[in-house]
Design a protein around this motif. Sequence first.
Motif, short mmCIF file in Angstrom:
data_model
loop_
_atom_site.label_atom_id
_atom_site.label_comp_id
_atom_site.label_asym_id
_atom_site.label_seq_id
_atom_site.Cartn_x
_atom_site.Cartn_y
_atom_site.Cartn_z
N UNK A 47 -26.15 127.95 4.56
CA UNK A 47 -25.48 128.92 3.70
C UNK A 47 -25.26 130.24 4.43
N UNK A 48 -26.31 130.66 5.13
CA UNK A 48 -26.21 131.96 5.82
C UNK A 48 -25.03 131.98 6.80
N UNK A 49 -24.91 130.89 7.53
CA UNK A 49 -23.84 130.86 8.53
C UNK A 49 -22.46 130.79 7.86
N UNK A 50 -22.38 129.98 6.83
CA UNK A 50 -21.11 129.84 6.12
C UNK A 50 -20.66 131.19 5.57
N UNK A 51 -21.61 131.91 4.99
CA UNK A 51 -21.30 133.23 4.44
C UNK A 51 -20.87 134.19 5.54
N UNK A 63 -17.26 136.07 5.73
CA UNK A 63 -17.14 137.53 5.77
C UNK A 63 -16.40 138.00 7.01
N UNK A 64 -16.55 137.25 8.10
CA UNK A 64 -15.77 137.60 9.29
C UNK A 64 -14.29 137.35 9.04
N UNK A 65 -13.99 136.32 8.27
CA UNK A 65 -12.57 136.07 7.93
C UNK A 65 -12.04 137.14 7.00
N UNK A 66 -12.91 137.61 6.10
CA UNK A 66 -12.48 138.68 5.19
C UNK A 66 -12.17 139.94 6.00
N UNK A 67 -12.99 140.17 7.00
CA UNK A 67 -12.77 141.33 7.87
C UNK A 67 -11.44 141.19 8.62
N UNK A 68 -11.19 140.01 9.14
CA UNK A 68 -9.94 139.75 9.84
C UNK A 68 -9.77 138.24 9.98
N UNK A 69 -8.73 137.72 9.39
CA UNK A 69 -8.55 136.27 9.38
C UNK A 69 -8.37 135.74 10.81
N UNK A 70 -7.93 136.62 11.71
CA UNK A 70 -7.77 136.20 13.11
C UNK A 70 -9.11 135.86 13.76
N UNK A 73 -18.80 138.32 0.58
CA UNK A 73 -19.44 137.17 -0.06
C UNK A 73 -20.93 137.23 0.22
N UNK A 74 -21.73 137.10 -0.85
CA UNK A 74 -23.19 137.21 -0.66
C UNK A 74 -23.90 135.88 -0.87
N UNK A 75 -23.30 135.01 -1.69
CA UNK A 75 -23.98 133.74 -2.01
C UNK A 75 -23.02 132.55 -2.00
N UNK A 133 -22.30 136.08 -15.55
CA UNK A 133 -23.19 137.22 -15.82
C UNK A 133 -23.94 137.72 -14.60
N UNK A 134 -24.18 136.82 -13.66
CA UNK A 134 -24.81 137.25 -12.41
C UNK A 134 -23.76 138.03 -11.62
N UNK A 135 -23.91 139.35 -11.58
CA UNK A 135 -22.84 140.18 -11.02
C UNK A 135 -22.67 139.98 -9.52
N UNK A 136 -23.75 139.63 -8.83
CA UNK A 136 -23.62 139.38 -7.39
C UNK A 136 -22.77 138.12 -7.16
N UNK A 137 -23.03 137.12 -7.98
CA UNK A 137 -22.26 135.88 -7.85
C UNK A 137 -20.79 136.13 -8.23
N UNK A 138 -20.59 136.87 -9.29
CA UNK A 138 -19.23 137.16 -9.73
C UNK A 138 -18.45 137.88 -8.61
N UNK A 139 -19.12 138.84 -7.96
CA UNK A 139 -18.45 139.58 -6.89
C UNK A 139 -18.16 138.66 -5.69
N UNK A 140 -19.08 137.75 -5.40
CA UNK A 140 -18.85 136.80 -4.31
C UNK A 140 -17.64 135.93 -4.60
#
Length: 585
Positions: free
Chosen positions: A91-95, A99-106, A493-495, A551-558
């Motif tokens: 999971x850690x690696x996938x996340x 997040x690196x893709x969110x930073x830059x899809x390239x 993405x956190x989770x 309701x889990x706001x961290x999950x919702x944000x992810x």
Amino acid sequence: MNSVSFIKKIESDIKELINDLGYSLDSVSLSTSNRPDLGEYQINEAMRLAKMYKENPRDIASKIVDKLNADYRFTNVNIAGSGFINISLSDDYLIECMNKMIEDVYNNIDLNNKKTIIMDYGGANVAKALHVGHLRSANIGEALKRLANTLGDKTYADAHLGDWGRPIGLVMLELKKRNPNLPYFDDNFEGEYPSTSPVTNDDLMEIYPTASMKAKDDESYMEEARDMTAKFQNGNRGLMALWHHIMNVSKTDIKRIYDRLNTTFEIWNGESDEDKYTSELISILEGKNLVKESMGAKIVEVKEEDDDHEVPPLLLVKSNGTASYQTTDLACILDREKNYHPDEIWYLTDVRQTLHFEQVFRAARKGEIVPTTTKLEFIPFGTVNGPDGKPFKTRDGGVMTLEALLDLAKEECKKKLLPNIVGEERDRIAEMVGIAAVKYADLIPHRTTDYIFDIAKFSDLDGKTGPYLLYSTIRMKSLLRKANEENISYDLIKVVNNEYDRDIMLNLLNLASSLTKSYEARSLNDVTDYIYKLTSSYNKFYSENRVLDQENTELRASWLALTKLVLDTNLMLLDILGIKCPNKM
Ligand code: ARG
């Protein structure tokens, strides 16, 4: 900017790790597992090594597994059967990857070594209506250009209009028959020619087919058309003035249709622009003793000893002194070499022009028109057929113009738009969706495969279609808009929560390979498959989870961050395919 995708990086790291064990491998491939219950990916290299080193594959596999287990990126590492290694990503690696893709899809795209490529995918003929045959070159060519740019190449697309051949001679002849008194036909006329065109585009759309029909039935009419062609090609003053009028009128219309298809060109040259390179071309070829006389014409022999089919000589100058279609393409290579010095030139036409390009490329090589390192590549495609399996026609059997086909798609898609989209907006969105339907369907089959044009199927909101992709992408947009309205913020993405969001992430990892595969095959089918798969995985997730009610706001944000990443990826892929996405439909 990173230029190695996550999967490629994992593959090269695993290769290193295996080499550290004392084996030597040049590559490792991580293949998606066909047993997802055992792991997400499979590595089969232990089997390969066992053969090479005459060792037990399970022993090798277990040494590799020990190493993999020590790496935080992998989890659930196990050996199946006689030495297949299954692994999943942590999971850690996938996340981290997401997040690196969110930073830059390239960060998840494998870049090419930058090449300069000229792409030749226009080919519309002046004074003639574009027909369905021009559809695929426009769609495939434009998408390949955008894909090549995404992967780091520098490209120039050349419209290469058919503006110098017999069709123009035919139009001029027919016009002369109808209006013999026009000054353009009077060789003694010395005044100024009218500044407005004697024909409109609609006139041309009627004149050309009429003239072409007459020429088929009547050899003397055809002969007159040949003379007319030779006369304007030789620069007759009146005919050149007329030629300019025809060009202006027709080019405006051709541009309008390419615009509808989101097809763009950096260079708006035509065959006529190559005329000025013809004499130099001929002297280069003559200088190399490649030109022969044959029945009043000049030809270049291009057949080779081991040919398994007949390759006739290239016709350099016809007996009446005019240049042939082949000469124009050859002169055009000289032009492109001088002005752009490209690494590659890509030609997209119907597969029926295979022999033509074979002759032209061979002559270019013999004449050393381009350095031996310059790649001349013919990229043929199959035809668009009607339900009868023959090239697509109108209902009454006439030639289907490209315009008529696009209108058909637009009207079909208009019926399916929301009822509250009205007036000019309804029209504008119907056009976008119609074009998406046509383009996506055109790019799904491998380019060499013929397909049947079926607009009901192509516009189905529930199928593997352009409209389905637009509809789904719009839904992502509106989810994010609602989140915005409710002041819900999100960034990274956190989770990873469940199989549905995980599946989306695994699909996102495959972005790089879908682009690379399509690029290498010069066919968009990997990209069209990929965007469908990614979108479907998102839709599955969407129907299983109520994102904003979570309701889990961290999950919702992810989840919102993941939605944004899929949306951005989809918009990027649609853009590569030349498809625009409206905000509602
Ligand atoms: N005008 C041609 C036709 O309609 C296509 C041109 C293709 N490109 C080329 N460089 N020959 O068939």
